[in-house]
Design an enzyme around this catalytic site. Structure first.
Site, short mmCIF file in Angstrom:
data_model
loop_
_atom_site.label_atom_id
_atom_site.label_comp_id
_atom_site.label_asym_id
_atom_site.label_seq_id
_atom_site.Cartn_x
_atom_site.Cartn_y
_atom_site.Cartn_z
N SER A 137 -75.48 -5.09 -46.14
CA SER A 137 -77.26 -4.46 -45.58
C SER A 137 -77.64 -5.16 -44.77
O SER A 137 -78.45 -6.19 -45.34
CB SER A 137 -77.75 -3.35 -46.36
OG SER A 137 -78.68 -2.77 -45.52
N ARG A 164 -45.72 36.48 -34.13
CA ARG A 164 -46.60 35.35 -33.83
C ARG A 164 -48.01 35.76 -33.70
O ARG A 164 -48.45 37.29 -33.38
CB ARG A 164 -45.83 34.43 -32.18
CG ARG A 164 -46.93 33.43 -32.27
CD ARG A 164 -45.97 32.73 -31.64
NE ARG A 164 -44.33 32.72 -31.03
CZ ARG A 164 -43.78 32.45 -31.41
NH1 ARG A 164 -43.49 32.75 -29.31
NH2 ARG A 164 -42.23 33.01 -31.76
#
Lengths: 453, 453, 453, 453
Positions: B273, B312
């Site tokens: 960091s 479908r």
């Protein structure tokens, strides 16, 4: 997966909501630029630094793929982005880049900017859709159709009432969305652990200036691990998609070949099937559902991500980025499709009437029973109608025949009920209760709804 | 949202699982090409048609963005893709393109091909991770550490046992994944409504040939709206991410500054960091969690999408594509990060021992009570230890002092318990039960697990 | 919320799966009793202790509400339960109660016992449902109906094929469920932190004996924070509910007033509406959907709960109990309703035929085009049929008229196509492809599916 | 599964939120009673009918289990309930029972009544919890502790700032909850299909009277299949649990044995472990997490249930009942536990200071670099501090030694930096930025938050 311009983008990233990588990058850069200007305004950056950083903060000037690779070193792309941006500005402005900020400040604020664009776009699309639906409600205020409960024909309604229900949902979801957009999109600026220690006492002033630069609210304090805002944005979007899903589901059902009460006009080439030339698929409604059905699970991820540790979460924060983007994108795509679906929706009053008539009067049985009640008493009235219905159903005849042409006819006559009275009771237009009032109320509420600024 | 090469791809699309638009497009083309070859083999396409279509079926030859736009007309990109592909092959081969197929055949089969690649990749990464963990389990079979329940120090365990638990999870999740990959990835080929009517009686033969071409299983019948396979793929991936999330959570907790029992070695630049030079973030574990936490909601979408209408679905099918892609991608990314996390995991036995010793012997109170039980009776033994513990805790002293240097010491002596016996009972190495046996069992099971073909 | 015997139990807790508080309590007691017997067998408890504890371990002897209150002190009811049970057995057996165990051992093992009962019940119901569906598939192997994609009429299928698709789903979901039930229900026994330290070296022996007592598998090592088993149980149930949701959705759609191709026979009073006597609601299908739609979110909770810390989780473990119970209960209720729905499902072949005929022959357009292809070339054939379809649709006439009674008729004749050929192409029975083969294949696979032991 | 008074109720059904079957039944009866009174007020029922029905509408007078069985005939318990209630009132009042209503009117309105009770209870608990947290924030405004990001020690913060973050979350979540409770809890009254046809023109008047009787809002029109309200209730609760989960996660982490900065005081017998006498489990925090982690999946179910068909949904409506009940119950239980957790939370400033000091000054490295920047330039300053940190870390010494007792010391001296300046920079109290301002702002916002009416 879907991105505008991508293979599935036409379905799932339709419209003007932009949550692409480029949009994210630009929003991060806008945040860094706003910060530089805010620092300058607070006397914490050299004169001109704000303008210099703003000038450099163009997404196209950055190598997005390289940033993505660098992100793997720290878990997010901001450190590399800040370094690159620093490198790209004149030395005097370099100290203004990312000063006082932590990566989360940049990403969270960028997310708010993306959310603002998305929510405004969605709200505008909802307004357009609502206007179209208001037209349907007004135009079909008295168009009779059969109401359906549990997917069975029930009692008469009007298409205007159906549309009024859609309208109320759209307006109320838009109101809720607008409220969150107006009140809950706040800047994030807290530095490494929420104290803004690197700015000494000037932190709140810079935070306020940054918020002003970006047009976001100033929160009471940094919200690094208080994720209520994210939940509220997601939930407002889920409210929108919940409402849209109901409408789209209705459209697909009303457009069924066997029902045929509405169809999507769409444009050339839309909804056709090369293999089945007679089909007319409600593509917009299907696309709405394809979008809306993905939102509940994504919202769940946002809510469960609120369990964030200490001053920055180890994973839960990172887990928000994609679902938040996806919720915004899918809500935007669904809203865009909804405009298409609703502005192009054609109702077929004749087919509605035909379907209603084909129900053989049975949906009015309740009404007939109510007619007979005062004469026969409620239980006997119900009983008579039930037997007439049963006789008619068994003989494949309409309810009228069961009432007037069956063994029950004598009882009716004995009670002093005339065929004319029966016919009136069997008229669906006479059994609509408050339907028209409700349509009017929904239209009035729509008219009173705040216009979009 | 995240794609390999994108802004967040380094975190969420790491490794070799490819569910990009290009990968989808190529998988669809591979399916079309396989179909052409199958048709030719069945005598339903001209000789050479299979090779011609195969030659044309290269993703790079297609305009992905244009296909995406066309998808908006029908709800999916296949019709436009099939037209383009037809246009690109010699006239004699054109009739073989997409013959007998419906869009869903192509997309579902392509999804199976993507899933196969993803699952094989994940399985390989899990094997690599498991090998590393097996090394940890063997190497730390007897490394003492404190066990923690409900985030409180409890009783002694070994780091080998912790690793053995991880190992069993990895192996069992891999086994489950491999089983689904081996048995449930089936070709989809049913035509417009699952009858393969356009191929007359030859449908099943072509379906079998297509499956053989693509190396997929032949299903009993087309599974257009039977989505169990999709659920099973998603659930197997969720099993993997569930196991990985547990390991990564442990790593982040064990790597806490205050605990310090493990750390990720990572490579240069990893986990640092810039603002906080002393930090050493467990980036891989955090990235694993950032991925795994997105999966439950996506799996929920896949399960709820199984409610598909007739032949479908109107939306539920479309709603599967992105979550399935995302689950595969996130599982792949998490597994790739897990390799990194686990091959680079450094354990610190000295710190483990120090944390254990700092517990002041209290974790052994149960053991001391067991020692005293035969002499004093269980209730009295528990009582004595509880009072000694309370005295020691109140005086900030270790349990040993509470037992041997408090008012309870006399009762111990009266019961004939020597200080040496107390010290033996307070030795954590003497209170490990079956820990070493369990490590050995996990390693044996790991050795017996089927290697990847 | 719903419990058997409760206000909503008739809908959501139907059938024989029992996850009530009493069932949980008995399963915990069964585990404690099994442990006492296992300890005695291993020589770690006095002779007769196993029988004594077993005799006392009856749920009815405990005050469930009091246990529930005590649970608030420790987060689970086991400590109070163990104390009470200890108090209820003779002094000589007291030492055998809960010896070596931790609360999680008892709750996790009890959960496995509940899951076993639930999964066996569900599997039996699925077998019954599948048998009914196999009857439908066989009986309607050649019953014509229109296939529907995207909720639009598409091409002909058979009801047998529809049923065959349901059958395959039921059988495959049952197989997956049975596999998990047979292989993944394992005893949990690890003591405070998974080492079984309180039993010294005898832990694994006692664990194996306990597993044998309860008929559960012996895991490689305690799985306190390896929750793959829980995910797999939940996922197998979700596979079942996914399959059931598809069938129930089809039933509700096919039972629509406007479609009327199936209805639920139900029993007296079932599905009626006092307000609407003509309605015949598919109550079982609705109840199935009411159950199945709750499962995806619950499964998500189970998956996200797998992220468990160290040797016992602080919350994630507790968060599993209710969703696991609910998934088992809802799957059981859905399966029970499915038996009802499917054993009582009446198909109406005449209505199926009527709906098919009402489609005006358009679903056969593809077939006609295939007939013309060899004569006219595929593009011209498609073009001719498209124009004939358009003409017919515009004039409200069937496709036959468009082909034989429109301006296109001449082109047909010129191509040498006779009206008889057209009629043959328009016969839906001639355009079923492999439908019957698929039915036969599904029935064969069903016959080959392992019977339940 | 969990009910108050049940085996798990102490954990998951704590507090005063009541969603039991009995509470549901009473709420349904309250709705029926309110309707009778409204009908009487509108002149549609005999004088005294309202009082008669109200008198009969006591849950204890009904056989809940029998109603549950009857529910299986129609899919919900209302038809049987209405019949029973009719039977129990004098003949003159019978006609007022359920007049004009449909089952969904009763269940939806009852759900609103339950939600109101639950939300008021939760809001009150949140207010109590917030008051406790405000006390912590004020009392520890300047209590130093180490801030932690990604579970690593980062830079100093204060415990007051941590508590201020909790406070803001609690207050904002309560505000959002109160807004929904005040504006979105509306009566449902539409009759069979939303027209109130059975009441002719009087429907809206009766609806308004019913709303007034029950203290609920009047909606624009019946909302049978517009489920935005349900989503908003669920989302507001999820906001609450999201905020509570963050606080509880912090408590579990801060209460870790190795951290020890807070502990739950709890009451007698709380949090102890018979097997491990030294443990002090944060039972309330764990219980909060056990509750909150179940909510995201349940909210997903509520959102996906919004896709409701036509005038009444076939399954999606039914699927809402349990998750809505569960979300209310779990939010209530979590809030009740949170009161316990937060009113009993003990902070240990000495341990906080000790943990901060044990960090060896490294968390102040950034501050030291800032001190050196003006003298050395930012890059050189960073470089010097990084090298001093590295030296100190490598030698196991605090940062001060790295700065003043390492090879870097000369460079510091050369730059004119005195040891006193270094010590000032290393004082964590001097590097808190706006922490105290943020605490004050949160307390001020808390003071300004609307009190509960």
């Amino acid at each position: 997966m879907p991105t505008p311009g991508g293979l599935f983008g036409g379905v799932f990233a339709r419209g003007r909501v932009d949550t692409s990588d480029r949009a994210w990058l630009q929003a991060m850069l806008d945040t860094e630029a706003g910060l530089a200007r805010a620092l300058e305004a607070a006397g914490l950056a050299a004169p001109g630094a704000g303008a210099a950083v703003t000038g450099a903060a163009r997404a196209d000037a950055f190598d997005l793929a390289w940033l993505g690779q660098q992100a793997a070193l720290t878990g997010n792309p901001v450190p590399a982005l800040a370094r690159e941006l620093t490198r790209m500005v004149p030395p005097g402005a370099a100290a203004a880049v990312h000063k006082g900020a932590t990566s989360q400040d940049i990403i969270d604020t960028a997310a708010m900017l993306l959310a603002r664009q998305a929510m405004a776009t969605v709200a505008a699309d909802l307004a357009t859709a609502a206007a179209a639906v208001a037209g349907l409600a007004a135009g079909h205020r008295d168009t009779l159709m059969i109401g359906r409960t549990l997917l069975q024909q029930a009692v008469p309604v009007t298409f205007g009432l159906v549309a009024a229900g859609w309208l109320t949902g759209l307006d109320e979801a838009r109101t809720a969305l607008a409220r969150v957009a107006a009140s809950r999109l706040a800047v994030q600026f807290g530095g490494a652990a929420g104290t803004l220690a690197a700015l000494d006492a000037a932190g709140p002033e810079v935070a306020a200036a940054l918020a002003a630069e970006l047009g976001l609210a100033v929160p009471t304090l940094p919200w690094h691990t208080d994720r209520l805002r994210v939940i509220e944005i997601g939930a407002a979007c889920a409210g929108v998609t919940g409402v849209l899903s109901k409408i789209a589901r209705d459209v697909t059902l009303l457009a069924q070949s066997e029902v045929g009460e509405v169809h999507e006009r769409g444009g050339a080439g839309r909804g056709g099937s090369s293999a089945m030339p007679h089909k007319h698929n409600p593509v917009a409604a299907i696309a709405v559902l394809g979008c809306t059905r993905q939102v509940p699970g994504l919202l769940a991820t946002l809510v469960s991500s609120a369990e964030q540790e200490h001053q920055r979460a180890a994973g839960a924060w990172h887990a928000e980025w994609a679902p938040l983007s996806d919720v915004l994108r899918l809500t935007g795509s669904a809203a865009s499709w909804a405009v298409d679906m609703l502005t192009g929706l054609a109702a077929d009053p004749a087919r509605m009437r035909a379907n209603l008539d084909a129900a053989g009067g049975f949906p009015l049985a309740e009404h007939v029973a109510a007619l007979l009640g005062p004469e026969l008493g409620r239980p006997a009235a119900h009983d008579l109608v039930a037997q007439a219905s049963a006789w008619a159903a068994a003989n494949g005849r309409p309810l009228r025949d069961g009432l007037l042409g069956s063994p029950e006819a004598g009882r009716l006559a004995a009670a002093g009920i005339t065929p004319e009275q029966v016919d009136r009771a069997l008229d669906p237009a006479g059994y609509l209760g408050a339907a028209a009032d409700f349509v009017d109320a929904a239209l009035a509420a729509h008219g009173a709804a705040e216009p979009l600024g």
